[in-house]
Scaffold this motif. Structure first.
Motif, mmCIF file in Angstrom:
data_model
loop_
_atom_site.group_PDB
_atom_site.id
_atom_site.type_symbol
_atom_site.label_atom_id
_atom_site.label_comp_id
_atom_site.label_asym_id
_atom_site.label_seq_id
_atom_site.Cartn_x
_atom_site.Cartn_y
_atom_site.Cartn_z
ATOM 1 N N MET A 206 0.847 -1.185 0.000
ATOM 2 C CA MET A 206 0.000 0.000 0.000
ATOM 3 C C MET A 206 0.889 1.243 0.000
ATOM 4 N N SER A 207 0.701 2.107 -0.970
ATOM 5 C CA SER A 207 1.528 3.311 -1.054
ATOM 6 C C SER A 207 0.808 4.491 -0.420
ATOM 7 N N ALA A 208 1.593 5.446 0.020
ATOM 8 C CA ALA A 208 1.034 6.646 0.636
ATOM 9 C C ALA A 208 0.404 7.516 -0.442
ATOM 10 N N LYS A 209 -0.683 8.165 -0.076
ATOM 11 C CA LYS A 209 -1.358 9.072 -1.008
ATOM 12 C C LYS A 209 -0.557 10.363 -1.120
ATOM 13 N N THR A 210 -0.656 10.964 -2.285
ATOM 14 C CA THR A 210 -0.022 12.269 -2.451
ATOM 15 C C THR A 210 -0.878 13.324 -1.757
ATOM 16 N N LEU A 211 -0.296 14.482 -1.498
ATOM 17 C CA LEU A 211 -1.071 15.571 -0.885
ATOM 18 C C LEU A 211 -2.241 15.971 -1.773
ATOM 19 N N HIS A 212 -2.025 15.932 -3.070
ATOM 20 C CA HIS A 212 -3.110 16.272 -3.992
ATOM 21 C C HIS A 212 -4.269 15.282 -3.866
ATOM 22 N N GLN A 213 -3.957 13.990 -3.735
ATOM 23 C CA GLN A 213 -5.003 12.981 -3.586
ATOM 24 C C GLN A 213 -5.779 13.187 -2.285
ATOM 25 N N VAL A 214 -5.067 13.453 -1.208
ATOM 26 C CA VAL A 214 -5.723 13.690 0.079
ATOM 27 C C VAL A 214 -6.602 14.934 0.000
ATOM 28 N N GLN A 215 -6.099 15.991 -0.629
ATOM 29 C CA GLN A 215 -6.868 17.220 -0.778
ATOM 30 C C GLN A 215 -8.136 16.961 -1.585
ATOM 31 N N GLN A 216 -8.016 16.231 -2.676
ATOM 32 C CA GLN A 216 -9.172 15.960 -3.528
ATOM 33 C C GLN A 216 -10.210 15.117 -2.794
ATOM 34 N N GLU A 217 -9.763 14.100 -2.064
ATOM 35 C CA GLU A 217 -10.693 13.268 -1.305
ATOM 36 C C GLU A 217 -11.398 14.084 -0.217
ATOM 37 N N GLY A 218 -10.644 14.960 0.429
ATOM 38 C CA GLY A 218 -11.238 15.821 1.447
ATOM 39 C C GLY A 218 -12.297 16.735 0.868
ATOM 40 N N LEU A 219 -11.999 17.325 -0.279
ATOM 41 C CA LEU A 219 -12.974 18.193 -0.945
ATOM 42 C C LEU A 219 -14.211 17.402 -1.356
ATOM 43 N N ASP A 220 -14.001 16.195 -1.862
ATOM 44 C CA ASP A 220 -15.128 15.352 -2.260
ATOM 45 C C ASP A 220 -16.040 15.053 -1.071
ATOM 46 N N VAL A 221 -15.457 14.735 0.071
ATOM 47 C CA VAL A 221 -16.243 14.439 1.268
ATOM 48 C C VAL A 221 -17.002 15.681 1.731
ATOM 49 N N LEU A 222 -16.334 16.827 1.724
ATOM 50 C CA LEU A 222 -17.004 18.064 2.125
ATOM 51 C C LEU A 222 -18.213 18.354 1.245
ATOM 52 N N VAL A 223 -18.037 18.238 -0.051
ATOM 53 C CA VAL A 223 -19.131 18.518 -0.979
ATOM 54 C C VAL A 223 -20.248 17.491 -0.793
#
Length: 69
Positions: free
Chosen positions: A1-18
């Protein structure tokens, strides 16, 4: 399992917020956490008095100029 990039974490966070808040409230939530500018540690030394007596005197002087309700 590889670590997510900051961009991936940011995008997932935005998706959850929306998803949870809706687009309008997600934007409002993000605006609360807008990054400012400057260095508060440096600025506060310039802005804030260190001597409590000076602070109290300044407050009392300003109150004299405010009309009573």
């Amino acid at each position: 399992m590889s670590a997510k990039t900051l961009h991936q974490v940011q995008q997932e966070g935005l998706d959850v917020l929306v998803e949870k808040l809706g687009p309008d409230d997600a934007i409002r939530f993000l605006q609360i956490y807008e990054t400012g500018s400057g260095d508060w540690t440096v600025d506060r030394k310039k802005i804030l008095e260190k001597d409590p007596d000076k602070i109290i005197t300044s407050i009392m002087e300003k109150r004299k100029n405010v009309p009573a309700p």
